[in-house]
Design an enzyme around this catalytic site. Structure first.
Site, mmCIF file in Angstrom:
data_model
loop_
_atom_site.group_PDB
_atom_site.id
_atom_site.type_symbol
_atom_site.label_atom_id
_atom_site.label_comp_id
_atom_site.label_asym_id
_atom_site.label_seq_id
_atom_site.Cartn_x
_atom_site.Cartn_y
_atom_site.Cartn_z
ATOM 1 C CE LYS A 190 98.958 27.836 55.880
ATOM 2 N NZ LYS A 190 98.440 28.104 54.524
ATOM 3 C CE1 TYR A 231 81.292 9.461 78.417
ATOM 4 C CE2 TYR A 231 83.425 9.906 77.389
ATOM 5 C CZ TYR A 231 82.482 10.160 78.379
ATOM 6 O OH TYR A 231 82.734 11.108 79.326
HETATM 7 C C1 LIG Z 1 99.247 27.408 53.582
HETATM 8 C C2 LIG Z 1 99.676 28.020 52.309
HETATM 9 C C3 LIG Z 1 100.824 27.566 51.641
HETATM 10 C C4 LIG Z 1 101.599 26.333 52.091
HETATM 11 O O1 LIG Z 1 100.896 25.174 51.652
HETATM 12 P P1 LIG Z 1 101.505 23.713 51.861
HETATM 13 O O2 LIG Z 1 100.614 22.831 51.068
HETATM 14 O O3 LIG Z 1 101.452 23.430 53.311
HETATM 15 O O4 LIG Z 1 102.908 23.735 51.352
HETATM 16 C C5 LIG Z 1 101.246 28.268 50.541
HETATM 17 N N1 LIG Z 1 100.563 29.352 50.090
HETATM 18 C C6 LIG Z 1 99.456 29.795 50.689
HETATM 19 C C7 LIG Z 1 98.737 30.982 50.130
HETATM 20 C C8 LIG Z 1 98.960 29.144 51.804
HETATM 21 O O5 LIG Z 1 97.841 29.585 52.395
#
Ligand SMILES: *Cc1c(COP(=O)(O)O)cnc(C)c1O
Length: 361
Positions: free
Chosen positions: A34, A253
């Site tokens: 993702k 800044y």
């Molecule tokens: C993002 C996500 C994962 C992966 O999590 P990590 O800590 O990056 O391994 C697994 N399950 C779900 C439902 C997620 O949203």
């Protein structure tokens, strides 16, 4: 290029193999790609993982799944973060597998699906009792292929929440089994329950994200990390200018840094618009010629200034490291996150799309 990340696909594949070896042959590994593979680039990463034998990939939304299908992904793709009504059709047309989060939504499902149980995280997932779920699953027009949940506090072994979630999830699994429903996949583990071997939560499928990119967050209490992975991403930025400034000069800044001595500064071609956390102003470090040097002054939108007084000659156009290792020093996303008061996930996901991805083996 002003700023780019080098992503080692060999390292991604090795991290995937390390997860597979840890969980063993009875457990399928579904890498989570993702958010553009935590900004490593979902298309290239997914193809590398598929070539390494990944049969499943997980994405957040249908659009991410469609992007993988359009570039030739053949694996099963689980869409984890729910749908809006106008996204429902995309799953069927692109052979994506939806996660359903409420019994009401079961009425609309026409293709094999996974059902998410809110076992205590209080976010997505049904909180219905097992007998209600059984009735709805039997009425649905498509088969239940997987049952899943997600943990809120798996990184804290002193907190009983994970054990409570496991017990609640197990009671739903048992209730469905008594009603004659046995989904092919049971899954609840992201990186932390994998790496710290919470084997009772593995089911027959695990969902590592962070580990695939080379990270396992430290956990509180509990056993040692059993998973050996290494970061796949190195982030580089070029030096735009180098100059000497006298003692007393205010940098950037707000004038939040004042040179206490004559100083040589290098101005780097990336800022918070590229994903360097703004909070690193006056507190972060970068690696120049194998040495850690401090960020001085505020991080600007497109520029960051570092103190290179202690370095040998620094040339315009020379790349320096924001994330990576050189010589005996390294900075990874966890260290950058600590300095910035955020989490390593947010550092990786914050690397902006304008930072080019370069793939290496
Ligand atoms: C993002 C996500 C994962 C992966 O999590 P990590 O800590 O990056 O391994 C697994 N399950 C779900 C439902 C997620 O949203």
């Amino acid at each position: 290029m002003r700023s780019w990340v080098e992503v080692s696909l060999g390292r991604i594949r090795a991290n995937f193999r390390a997860v597979k070896e840890l969980v063993g042959p009875g457990v399928e590994v579904m890498p989570v790609v993702k958010a553009d593979a935590y900004r490593h680039g979902a298309v290239a990463v997914s193809h590398a993982l598929e070539s390494e034998g990944a049969k499943w990939l997980a994405v957040s939304n249908p659009e991410e799944g469609v992007a993988l299908r359009r570039t030739g992904s053949q694996s099963r793709i689980l869409v984890m973060a729910d749908f809006l009504a106008d996204e429902r059709e995309l799953c069927a047309t692109h052979h994506l597998t939806p996660v359903i989060h409420s019994l009401d939504d079961l009425a609309h499902v026409r293709i094999p699906y996974h059902l998410k149980i809110d076992s205590g995280m209080g976010r997505l997932g049904t909180r219905a009792a097992a007998d209600e779920i059984a009735v709805a699953v039997k009425k649905a027009a498509a088969p239940l292929e997987g049952l899943m949940t997600h943990f809120a506090s798996s990184g804290n072994f002193e907190n009983p929440q994970t054990d409570q979630q496991i017990a609640r999830f197990q009671s739903v699994i048992d209730g469905l089994r008594s009603a004659g429903i046995q989904p092919s996949y049971i899954h609840s583990s992201s990186t932390i329950p994998i790496a710290y071997r919470r084997t009772e939560a593995w089911g027959n499928l695990v969902r590592p994200g962070h580990a695939i990119y080379g990270y396992v967050s430290p956990a509180r209490g509990g056993p040692a990390n059993s998973l050996k992975v290494a970061p796949a991403l190195t982030w580089k930025v070029c030096v735009l200018e180098v100059k000497e400034v006298p003692a007393g000069t205010l940098i950037g800044y707000g004038g939040i840094h004042r040179a206490v001595r004559p100083m040589r500064i290098a101005i780097l071609a990336a800022g918070y618009a590229d994903g360097i956390p703004h909070r690193l102003g006056n507190r972060g470090q970068v690696i120049v010629q194998g040495k850690l040097v401090p960020i001085v002054g505020a991080v600007s939108m497109d520029l960051t200034t570092v103190d290179v007084t202690g370095c040998d000659e620094v040339r315009v156009g020379e790349p320096v490291l924001l994330l990576g290792s050189e010589g005996s020093v390294s900075i990874d996303a966890q260290q950058m996150a600590r300095s910035a008061g955020t989490i390593s996930y947010a550092v990786l996901c914050g690397i902006h799309a304008r930072v080019k991805r370069v793939y290496v083996d």
